[in-house]
Structures are given as C-alpha cells and as structure tokens.
Design an enzyme around this catalytic site. Sequence first.
Site, PDB file in Angstrom:
ATOM      1  CG  HIS B 193      -2.079  -0.915   1.112  1.00 21.93           C
ATOM      2  ND1 HIS B 193      -2.166  -2.080   1.836  1.00 21.93           N
ATOM      3  CD2 HIS B 193      -3.193  -0.874   0.334  1.00 21.93           C
ATOM      4  CE1 HIS B 193      -3.296  -2.710   1.520  1.00 21.93           C
ATOM      5  NE2 HIS B 193      -3.928  -2.006   0.608  1.00 21.93           N
ATOM      6  NE  ARG B 223     -11.782  -0.152   1.633  1.00 21.25           N
ATOM      7  CZ  ARG B 223     -10.981   0.498   0.773  1.00 21.25           C
ATOM      8  NH1 ARG B 223     -10.245  -0.184  -0.081  1.00 21.25           N
ATOM      9  NH2 ARG B 223     -10.907   1.808   0.770  1.00 21.25           N
TER      10      ARG B 223
END
Lengths: 206, 347, 320
Positions: B193, B223
């Site tokens: 990330h 999500r």
Amino acid sequence: MMNSEFAPSIATRPVYGVLEPQQGTAHLMVADGEGGGAILDLFAKADAAGTDLRSSACIIYVKAANGTDMGDDLAQIGAARFYHGPTLAAAMSRIRKELVDAHMGLQIYLAGTETLIGVVQSEAMKVGYPYDGMHSEHRGSLARRVQCVHCKGITENVTTDPMVCSHCGLNLYVRDHYSRRLAAFQGVNIDAEDPGQVPEMVEKFP
Amino acid sequence: MGIQFNDETFRNDYTYRNSPAGLARFPFPFPEDEYMYSVNIEPHTPGRKGSVFEHSFDVDEHYVSEMKDRARVLAEDPLRCQSLPHMTLAGWDLLELIMESKARDYPDMFELHKNGNKWRWVNKPLGIDDTFTFLDESTLPYGPMEYITRQAQGDFTLQDQREDNLWIEAGMVTSQADWSLDFDIGMSFHEWHAPVPLAGGMGIFDRALKFLLKLQYGAPVRRFNWTMTVDPRLDTAPETYPKWGPSKTTLNMDNVGARQHLRVELQTLYRLPRSNAIVFPIRCYLISFQDLVTVPKWGRRLHRVLQGLPQELAEYKGFARNRELLTNWLAQYDDGAPTSPGWWAED
Amino acid sequence: MSGAPRIHARVAEVIPVNALIKTFRFVPLDGGPVPPFSGGSHIVVEMNDNGTRRLNPYSLMSDPSDTSGYSISVRRDDFGRGGSLFMHNHVEPGMEMTISYPVNLFPEDARAKKHLLIAGGIGITPFIAQMAQMDAQNANFELHYAVQSRSLGQFGDELKRSYDNRVHLYYDDEGIFIDIPKLLRGQPLGTHVYTCGPKGMINAVHDLAEKAGWPKGAVHSEEFLAPPVGEPFEVELARSGKTITVGAVQSLLEAMEANGVDAPYLCRGGACGQCECDVLALEGDIEHNDHWLTPEQRASGKKIMPCVSRFSGERLVLDL
C-alpha cells in the site's frame, strides 16, 4: 567513512542499520566496496567486547562497481574463510553454497551498496531465512537496481532519474517502490502519455 | 440460464456495454457528496436482491467476455498470475470457496458434485465439465488458484498471515487499476500500500491491518474502491501503460461522455480455512459517464465528489490531467439539488 | 459481534485418555459438516456451569481435513477456576454445547524448509492437528514430546505409531529429557521451531533459540493463560454507563459479559489482542497478565486486556 543516512521515504524503502556482533553459531559476512569498512568496524567492536567471530566467520567480499576495493585490509582480519572476488555476480554461486550448507544459528551480515544487500537478502529468503533475521549496513554508492515494469529487465547501478532501460530502451522514472523479492526499485515509462517529452536526466543516486 | 451474456470486447474496438438492467444494478460507490479515504468495511452478507451484493461472487452479463479477455492477457503475459510455492493450499481453499458459492447461488449455471475428494465441476456458461481430485494438482490443467480464477470475474490476491502481518504471495491480476502483481508479490501489507498517498498518515492502514489479522472464517467483509479509466479497458496494468496511457490525452467535451468510465472495485475479504490465508477478490465494474448521468443522483454526486477531491488523490488515481474536463462535463448534470444519503439510485 | 461465528454442537464422545486427560468430540446438531481448519487452531467452548457462563479456548486436535466434527482434549486442573473440572465432571455424550468456529493463533509458517515441534504435556494437542496437515502435504517435520511418565504418554504412543521415527518421546520420571540446545544446533537453514507446553518449556525454547542465534521470526509458541484468580474489584464502564464488580474467580471480561456488556474477544487467554481496551482513568495498579501488550504500553497505564488482567486500587474507568 560512516554508514549512509537516508531521508524519510515510503514504506517499501529498505531501512539499514549499523552492524553489531551477534550471538550465533556461525557468521556469514558479505560486502562490496565501501561496505568492507563496515566489516572492519564490526570486527573492531567484537574485539573490544571480547567476542570471537573470527573462528566461525566466512567473509565474501567483492569490489564495488565504482572501483572501491578494500580486499587487502579485509584479508588481514584472519577470518576462518575469506573470499575476495571481482563482482557480486561472480560470487553468487559461492554465496548460495554457503546458505545451502548452513545451519540455523548462522548470522548474516551484509554491508555496502543496496544492490549487494538486496540481492543477498533475496537469496537468503529463498532458502527460508527470515528477512528480519539479517543485519545490514549501507555504505558507498547510492546507485539503484531497477526493474523495468514493462519488459521486466533489470538495470544495474542506476544513478540518474529518469533513466533509460538497458533492455528495452524505454525512458523510465525511478519510483520509490522497492521489491525485496526482486531486490529492485520499480521503473515506469515516463513519457507514455506524451511520447518524447522526457524531463532532463538528473544524477539522483550518486 | 437467467443471464444473457454480452459478446463484447475490453480492448481495440471496445464494444463493452451495460444493458439497462446492468445499469440499474451498477454499484455506485459514493454514499455521500464528499470522498475521503476511510476503512469503510462492512460485513459481506447477502444484500438487496438483484444487486451486486446478492451473492458472494457476483456473476453478471459481462462474465463470458471478461473471461475471454483474461485468457488473452495471460497468453500475452503469464506473469499476471503467480503463486509462491507455499500458497498452493490457499489456492485450493479459494477453489473450494468459489465453486461452493457459485453452485449454491447460481445452480442453473454451475454445479459441484463431490464424492469424497473426487469432484466434478460444471460451468455451463464457459462450457466446462471437469472431474478432478481435490488437493491433487496433477488432476487440473492449471494450479488450483489459476484454474478457478480463469472462471471468476475480478482480480484475486492471496495473503499469507505471519509475524502479525499479511503478505501478498499469490494472485490473478488482469483487471487492475495500474498496479503490478509481479512487482508487489512477496510484500507486506504496508509495503504494497506504500504508493497510496495520504492514507498512511491517517493511520488507515494500521487500523485496516489490525482488523484483517483478526478476520474470521465465515465472516467475510467488503468495501468499495474506485478510480477512472478512459475507454472500458479492464487491463490497465503498469506493464502495458505505454499502450493505454496515451488514451488519456484524447478526451474532449464531445467524447468524454462516451469514453470516460468510472471504475468501481467491489473488494471483499475472506479468511480461508485450511491455509489460514486471506483471499482478497477485487471485482471491477465499469460505467461510462453518459450512462452514469442517466441516474440524476449519481450525476450530481460524482460532480461534487470530483470537485472536492484532494489533488494528490486525483494524481494517484491517474486522472489529474483530465480532472477539469471531467468536472466541467459533469457540471451540466448537477443542478445543485440535494442528494439522498446512501448509494442506491432509487432511495 | 464478539468472538468467532458459533456452531451448535452435540457431544458425540467423551474418552478418558489417562488419569488427567479426557478427549471430547463435538458434532454439529444440524448434521452438516464443520468447516475444515488449519493446524494450530483453537475453538472456544461455552459452558453453563450452574449459572456461571464459562468460555474456554482449547486447541483442536482432530485431523483438519475431517469435517464430520472436532476433537479437543482437556487436562483436569483441580485448583483452577473450574472450567476443566466442569468438562471432566459434567460433560457427557449427548449434551448440547455451543462452540466457536476455529481461530488460528498458532499457524505453521508454510515457507519453512523444516518444522521442529517441541511439546510438553497437554501442549501436544495443536501439534496433533498440525502433524496431520503437514503429513498430508508431505512437509518435513519432527516432533519432540515430553511427558511426566509413560502412564501419561498415550498421545505420544499413538503419534509414534503414525509417524514412526519423526516422533521422539521423553519421560521426566525416567530422567529422559529433551536436549534443546543440541536440537537447535543441528537444524538446516530455513527451519522453524514451534513450542507449546508448560511456561518453563516455552521460555526455555525462546531463550535458547535466541542465544543460539535463531531469528525471532523462526521461533513460534502458543500459551493460553487461564485468567488468574484474585481479590474482587470494581470497574466503571464509561460508554455503557455501568459500574460492575469483578468477582474473585471471575475475569474482567466475564464480569462485563455477565452484566450485559458486549466486549470484543477471540482467544480469552491473553494471546490474540482482540479485547485490548483503553483505560480512561486509573487510580491504582493494573495486574497485566497477558502476552499482548508491550512493556511500554503496560507502563503507560492506558491499556488493559480484560480477558486475563486484574486491578487493585481506588478507581479504574474503561472505554467500553
């Protein structure tokens, strides 16, 4: 010469420390160029502390790409085994043999350029040695090893940004995104959207 | 079969289209007029009938064509599917999860017949009828992860859990928003990330990792994420960036409605039973701006979201150079009226 | 919701193994399969002990690929808080009980070139499941298992029959002990060591491995702590607006649950970190009994693990 300091960066930027003598049953030290100084300092610390590393140490040392060679000084240490070679590539089969033959308890010390540290770390991980168990200290050139994300070719000793991929010839910018598996930073085509519009090359990793 | 599969392309002539029914169920990802990173995770429990949440793994009108596109990508670049040697068991876990889910949720299209470890898998839309031995790789034409994800829409990554971290160590990635599996494989949660701006400083990844390390078998979560893509191209990989990057320079007020697409990722996360790994399916949905504004709420809201977005995010998501153009075009569809909360068009 | 999803189960079998240990087998009430699991997983077993609700974690010891049911073993502790006595004295075949889905806090590192397993006493149970899984995958493993005496060595005998020379047995009363330093010296690079058993054994493996130069990432252990008994104490729960009393043989987590406060948990043994809770006010001392918080976090007085830790002093306010 002291260990290199790096500006704070993103999470994949490797972090290096300062080599200290460790408890262990055997000690493998791999270094290039100015990294030889870190190995000399390591033995000085061990001697001061009365810790014997010599009798179970194997030092594998190669000249740096920039020509720095401290091999003669390292030969004086008197390690149980000492190898002095021309390049990391030439030393790789020797390093692999050390790792395959080793037992748990081996301490791994890496010193010098990011390429040397990264490539040997990646090799040790392949034989199952945990990444966090290795000790490293950066010295010498900041040159990077860069994987072209497009052709997958790896260009060694990159000192500029942007750069030209030595395999496919694309103009790449060097992202601060590092893969420890590949031991390389990522290079991405800089003029894909506007072909030919390439910023001036700047020496960023001397 | 209940679904009419489109014959369409995601490259060259780009014949990808959403049918009116497809538009009606499009997962618009913005529950409010502003967007900022948040962990925004909720249980992945069966949702509204007909919606993309109805089943564990949504199968829609693009299924057959997407799988053809995947096969083409893999033929050109096999590195888009990789599994480090210790991740094979997680691949079997994933194969079982997808086969069981699809056979349960779409019995008219998929069948799974188990006789001990002898399994028969029938996939009618793709014309597959295979018998194999569960946990025996030699009985499948590919490794278990590759075999099943050649038959499942969306990208998949498998994360090993150790040392209080998650390690991305296998994946099938051919419909990605500009990230390289080949480069990222082997990285820890924070490492893969790392290129995402802002969120790290907000502690988003620390909290997300802590949550995911405790993710329970039988309690998957989901999500949304989103970005922008010019032309309905599934495979926007960094590997092929020189091929698709130039399309960003060809947008204008006349063609943006047809060519600019909102790219929505429905991300789910499941704990896998035998391997203790976590699978991260990333399902991509594309909608052209001109289709999107047929729902007035979506047109208004997307305009407001893009107006208020931090510039770093527009750059990271790769549409900074067209941001003004997109916002100007969308402005025609924003009369300033309030929008209702939530993402459902009809609420 | 707290904890893992649950299974309503029936006790299918209770097998006395020896003077101290009984094995219990659970099958789902609905007749369906249980999820497969990964070796090293545990389940939480819910007990209704004469009105007291107990939730204790036990490692699964059945074959992870067996989806017909789960087996655990419980060692009787005559001086504990009562969970093991309840299992030994009151649980009989046919009883209905609730168990959780498996959770793994003690997984194998699948990258390891070799798995070196060191077990003591009842600490063998997670390894029984792990070995079944490793064997099915043709993984390289070796077990060293110590028990007090041959009369308590039934699991070892069985494992020896299954895995032959990959299993090494040791008996305290015969003076046959595991030579841990020697074991650690001979292992090929890429070996991971795992230990489960008495606290002394776990600490010894960690200490000796560190001295022998093993990286931390290659040394694994699991120890569930039984919540210790102690003096009763009062706690204010700020968000719930309640003040509750924690009894002498009750944990803080159990006291909250008994008062209708839904607090998060997974392992209930100080290992997983799920119940970590913020301390809003502290006048007194927290007795930290967990394996989770760092020494800095303990010293800060801002965190507590309600599953095993206690308090003595004037006032404790938690963000719950």
